[in-house]
Design a protein around this motif. Structure first.
Motif, PDB file in Angstrom:
ATOM      1  N   GLU A 153      -6.270   5.399  -0.248  1.00 54.92           N
ATOM      2  CA  GLU A 153      -6.675   6.049  -1.494  1.00 54.92           C
ATOM      3  C   GLU A 153      -7.506   7.291  -1.219  1.00 54.92           C
ATOM      4  OE1 GLU A 153      -8.595   3.245  -4.031  1.00 54.92           O
ATOM      5  OE2 GLU A 153      -6.824   1.953  -4.222  1.00 54.92           O
ATOM      6  N   GLU A 154      -8.449   7.186  -0.284  1.00 55.23           N
ATOM      7  CA  GLU A 154      -9.279   8.341   0.054  1.00 55.23           C
ATOM      8  C   GLU A 154      -8.439   9.443   0.708  1.00 55.23           C
ATOM      9  OE1 GLU A 154     -12.402   6.904   2.502  1.00 55.23           O
ATOM     10  OE2 GLU A 154     -13.284   5.626   0.932  1.00 55.23           O
ATOM     11  N   GLU A 155      -7.545   9.047   1.585  1.00 53.70           N
ATOM     12  CA  GLU A 155      -6.671  10.010   2.243  1.00 53.70           C
ATOM     13  C   GLU A 155      -5.791  10.717   1.222  1.00 53.70           C
ATOM     14  OE1 GLU A 155      -3.791   9.794   6.122  1.00 53.70           O
ATOM     15  OE2 GLU A 155      -3.267   8.487   4.436  1.00 53.70           O
ATOM     16  N   ALA A 156      -5.268   9.970   0.250  1.00 59.12           N
ATOM     17  CA  ALA A 156      -4.375  10.551  -0.748  1.00 59.12           C
ATOM     18  C   ALA A 156      -5.077  11.636  -1.555  1.00 59.12           C
ATOM     19  CB  ALA A 156      -3.839   9.459  -1.672  1.00 59.12           C
ATOM     20  N   GLN A 157      -6.332  11.430  -1.870  1.00 61.46           N
ATOM     21  CA  GLN A 157      -7.066  12.440  -2.618  1.00 61.46           C
ATOM     22  C   GLN A 157      -7.175  13.733  -1.820  1.00 61.46           C
ATOM     23  OE1 GLN A 157      -8.024  12.464  -5.745  1.00 61.46           O
ATOM     24  NE2 GLN A 157      -8.845  14.544  -5.503  1.00 61.46           N
ATOM     25  N   ALA A 158      -7.468  13.617  -0.536  1.00 61.84           N
ATOM     26  CA  ALA A 158      -7.563  14.798   0.322  1.00 61.84           C
ATOM     27  C   ALA A 158      -6.203  15.479   0.456  1.00 61.84           C
ATOM     28  CB  ALA A 158      -8.101  14.398   1.698  1.00 61.84           C
ATOM     29  N   ILE A 198      -7.558  -0.975   4.635  1.00 66.06           N
ATOM     30  CA  ILE A 198      -6.559   0.084   4.804  1.00 66.06           C
ATOM     31  C   ILE A 198      -6.183   0.667   3.454  1.00 66.06           C
ATOM     32  CG2 ILE A 198      -4.180   0.530   5.529  1.00 66.06           C
ATOM     33  CD1 ILE A 198      -4.632  -1.537   7.777  1.00 66.06           C
ATOM     34  N   GLY A 199      -6.153  -0.170   2.424  1.00 63.95           N
ATOM     35  CA  GLY A 199      -5.873   0.335   1.082  1.00 63.95           C
ATOM     36  C   GLY A 199      -6.918   1.338   0.628  1.00 63.95           C
ATOM     37  N   ASN A 200      -8.185   1.065   0.900  1.00 59.90           N
ATOM     38  CA  ASN A 200      -9.252   2.018   0.559  1.00 59.90           C
ATOM     39  C   ASN A 200      -9.074   3.329   1.317  1.00 59.90           C
ATOM     40  OD1 ASN A 200     -10.462   0.188  -1.181  1.00 59.90           O
ATOM     41  ND2 ASN A 200     -11.824  -0.637   0.401  1.00 59.90           N
ATOM     42  N   PHE A 201      -8.725   3.204   2.589  1.00 61.89           N
ATOM     43  CA  PHE A 201      -8.474   4.415   3.383  1.00 61.89           C
ATOM     44  C   PHE A 201      -7.335   5.232   2.789  1.00 61.89           C
ATOM     45  CE2 PHE A 201      -5.547   6.197   6.510  1.00 61.89           C
ATOM     46  CZ  PHE A 201      -6.320   7.237   7.015  1.00 61.89           C
ATOM     47  N   LEU A 243       0.840  -1.199   0.000  1.00 57.29           N
ATOM     48  CA  LEU A 243       0.000   0.000   0.000  1.00 57.29           C
ATOM     49  C   LEU A 243       0.877   1.253   0.000  1.00 57.29           C
ATOM     50  CD1 LEU A 243      -2.576  -1.092   2.725  1.00 57.29           C
ATOM     51  CD2 LEU A 243      -2.652  -1.529   0.258  1.00 57.29           C
ATOM     52  N   GLN A 244       0.444   2.256  -0.744  1.00 56.89           N
ATOM     53  CA  GLN A 244       1.146   3.534  -0.811  1.00 56.89           C
ATOM     54  C   GLN A 244       0.370   4.571   0.000  1.00 56.89           C
ATOM     55  OE1 GLN A 244       3.915   4.431  -2.882  1.00 56.89           O
ATOM     56  NE2 GLN A 244       4.246   2.355  -3.631  1.00 56.89           N
ATOM     57  N   ARG A 245       1.113   5.374   0.739  1.00 59.66           N
ATOM     58  CA  ARG A 245       0.478   6.432   1.523  1.00 59.66           C
ATOM     59  C   ARG A 245       1.267   7.726   1.355  1.00 59.66           C
ATOM     60  NH1 ARG A 245      -0.934   6.135   8.058  1.00 59.66           N
ATOM     61  NH2 ARG A 245      -2.567   7.742   8.025  1.00 59.66           N
ATOM     62  N   VAL A 287       5.403   3.251   2.363  1.00 58.84           N
ATOM     63  CA  VAL A 287       4.939   2.011   1.745  1.00 58.84           C
ATOM     64  C   VAL A 287       4.640   1.024   2.869  1.00 58.84           C
ATOM     65  CG1 VAL A 287       5.527   0.128   0.172  1.00 58.84           C
ATOM     66  CG2 VAL A 287       6.355   2.447  -0.296  1.00 58.84           C
ATOM     67  N   HIS A 288       3.526   0.292   2.744  1.00 63.54           N
ATOM     68  CA  HIS A 288       3.057  -0.546   3.847  1.00 63.54           C
ATOM     69  C   HIS A 288       2.668  -1.943   3.351  1.00 63.54           C
ATOM     70  CE1 HIS A 288       2.642   3.159   6.305  1.00 63.54           C
ATOM     71  NE2 HIS A 288       2.367   3.691   5.128  1.00 63.54           N
ATOM     72  N   TYR A 289       3.137  -2.937   4.079  1.00 63.77           N
ATOM     73  CA  TYR A 289       2.701  -4.300   3.836  1.00 63.77           C
ATOM     74  C   TYR A 289       1.829  -4.740   5.011  1.00 63.77           C
ATOM     75  CZ  TYR A 289       2.621  -9.370   3.694  1.00 63.77           C
ATOM     76  OH  TYR A 289       2.190 -10.672   3.686  1.00 63.77           O
ATOM     77  N   ILE A 290       0.593  -5.105   4.716  1.00 64.16           N
ATOM     78  CA  ILE A 290      -0.352  -5.601   5.718  1.00 64.16           C
ATOM     79  C   ILE A 290      -0.633  -7.055   5.393  1.00 64.16           C
ATOM     80  CG2 ILE A 290      -2.606  -5.279   6.797  1.00 64.16           C
ATOM     81  CD1 ILE A 290      -0.766  -2.854   7.116  1.00 64.16           C
TER      82      ILE A 290
END
Length: 387
Positions: free
Chosen positions: A363-368, A358-361, A170-172, A346-349
Motif C-alpha cells: 500500500e505504501e509503495e503503491a502511493q509512491a 507485506i500488504g502494508n508495504f 495482495l495487489q502490487r 497479485v500475490h498470495y502469502i
C-alpha cells in the motif's frame, strides 16, 4: 471443467497446447516459446525455474486454456522484486522458497496469463472469471505442499481487478513506459507532435548515430543466419557481464526461436565499417512489439536509443502495430515518447503475519508509484497530452 498439472510441454503436446490457445498471436503464449525454454535448458534442472503448466479442459477433455506457472528456488528473472520479503522470512527462521510464480519467464511484459482460444486477446469479461477460480486452485496446491506464496506477475490491469475483493490476495503496482501509436503516418509525423525543443533533441540523437558512421538493419528471425544469432548472443551476454552476471537464456534458446517463431521475431543490428557492433532482439504480434534483449560490443553515443527505441517505433509505424513495450524501468524512454503506465501483480502469502506486513508495504509503495507516475507525465515530449 478439469484442471491438470504438467511438468513439460511435451506432456501436454503441441496439438493440445495449440488447441487450447487457438488463434492468439501473443508470442509468449506459443508452444514453441515454452518448448524452446525447456529444450535449451534455460529453465529446468539447475536453473531455479521448474515448470508446472496448468491445463484446463472441459468435461469432454477438450483443451480450454493454459496457465504457465513455475516453482522457483530464487527470485531472479522475474522483475517484480521480492528479495526483501525472502530476507524477512529467513531472519525469522522460515523458508520463502520454493514459491510459485504465474508468469512468463524472464519477460516483464504485461499481457494475458491465461492462454485460451475462448479469449485470445484477454478482453472477454465472462471468461476472465476463470482467473480467480484458478487462483483458488493454486492456493490449495500451495497449501498441500507448504509453499510460502504464489505470484501472478505482469497481468493485465483488468485481470488484476478481478482479485480486488479477495482480502487474502495482495495487489502490487509498478511503473513502466510504453509507446502508443496515435495514428502517426511516419517518423516525421510522429516527431511533429513533439515540442520544438524535444523534437530537435530527438532528431539530433538519430543524426548523431549516423554521423558516427553507424548503420542499422532490421531483420526477421526467419531470415537470420547462424552467425548473426551468434553475434547477438555475444551482445546479450555482454550486457549481463558488465554487471558481473551471466544471462539467463542459452544460445540454443534463440536459435530454436529463430527456427520456430521467426516470423514473430525482429532483430535490429548496428554496423560500423562493415562490422557488427550491437544488436536488439524483439518479438511482435498483430498488435504490439515487445523489446526484450540488447547488447553492444562497442559504446557509441545514442546507439542504445536508436537500436532499442527509434528503430522499434519505426517498425511499428511500418507494420501498423499499435503498441510498443520496450521492457521494464528506464526514465530515459520518456523523452523518446514512451508514456508511463502501471504494471500489476497479485500475490498470495500463506503466513498471515507476513501477509499483513507485506500488504502494508504494498500500500505504501503503491502511493509512491502513483505519485511518480503522475510526475513523469510532465516529462513527456509532446506538445499536448497524448489523446
Amino acid at each position: 471443467m478439469k484442471a491438470q498439472w504438467f511438468n513439460r510441454v511435451d506432456q501436454i503436446g503441441e496439438a493440445n497446447w495449440q488447441a487450447a490457445i487457438g488463434e492468439t498471436r501473443y508470442p509468449f503464449a506459443q508452444y514453441a516459446f515454452h518448448q524452446a525454454l525447456e529444450q535449451s535448458n534455460s529453465i529446468g534442472d539447475g536453473t531455479g525455474w521448474y515448470p508446472e503448466y496448468l491445463l484446463v479442459s472441459d468435461d469432454d477433455d477438450q483443451p480450454l486454456a493454459i496457465a504457465p506457472t513455475y516453482l522457483k528456488t530464487h527470485s531472479q528473472g522475474e522483475f517484480v522484486f521480492d528479495w526483501a520479503w525472502a530476507d524477512a522470512y529467513q531472519r525469522y527462521g522460515m523458508e520463502y522458497y520454493p514459491k510459485r510464480v504465474w508468469a512468463v519467464p524472464f519477460s516483464p511484459v504485461t499481457g494475458i496469463r491465461l492462454f485460451s482460444h475462448l479469449d485470445p486477446n484477454g478482453d472477454n469479461a465472462d471468461f476472465a472469471n476463470m482467473y480467480p477460480a484458478l487462483a483458488k486452485l493454486m492456493t490449495d496446491a500451495n497449501q498441500e505442499r507448504h509453499f510460502s506464496s504464489w505470484h501472478l506477475l505482469f497481468t493485465k490491469p483488468e485481470h488484476a481487478d478481478l482479485f480486488r475483493h479477495d482480502k487474502t490476495l495482495l495487489q502490487r503496482i509498478s511503473c513502466q513506459f510504453h509507446w502508443f501509436n496515435r495514428d502517426y503516418r511516419d517518423m516525421d509525423d510522429y516527431f511533429s507532435h513533439f515540442s520544438s525543443r524535444k523534437r530537435k533533441a530527438a532528431r539530433k540523437e538519430r543524426n548523431k548515430v549516423v554521423q558516427q558512421g553507424v548503420t542499422l538493419t532490421r531483420t526477421l528471425g526467419s531470415e537470420l543466419t547462424s552467425a548473426e544469432i551468434d553475434f547477438f548472443y555475444l551482445c546479450y551476454q555482454s550486457t549481463y557481464a558488465k554487471r558481473g552476471q551471466q544471462g539467463y537464456l542459452t544460445r540454443e534458446f534463440f536459435g530454436l526461436l529463430a527456427d520456430t517463431m521467426g516470423e514473430q521475431i525482429l532483430l535490429v543490428q548496428a554496423y560500423r565499417e562493415g562490422e557488427a557492433i550491437a544488436a536488439s532482439w524483439c518479438f511482435f504480434d498483430n498488435h504490439s512489439l515487445y523489446g526484450r534483449y540488447w547488447g553492444c560490443m562497442e559504446e557509441v553515443d545514442c546507439l542504445h536509443f536508436e537500436a532499442c527505441y527509434y528503430q522499434g517505433i519505426e517498425f511499428c509505424l511500418e507494420k501498423g502495430l499499435q503498441h510498443f513495450d520496450p521492457g521494464t524501468q528506464g526514465e530515459h524512454k520518456i523523452a523518446r515518447g514512451f508514456e508511463p503506465v502501471f504494471s500489476h501483480s497479485v500475490h498470495y502469502i500463506a503466513h498471515q503475519g507476513f501477509r499483513d506486513a507485506i500488504g502494508n508495504f504494498c500500500e505504501e509503495e503503491a502511493q509512491a508509484v502513483r505519485e511518480y507516475h503522475q510526475d513523469t507525465h510532465a516529462l513527456l515530449p509532446f506538445k499536448q497530452a497524448p489523446r
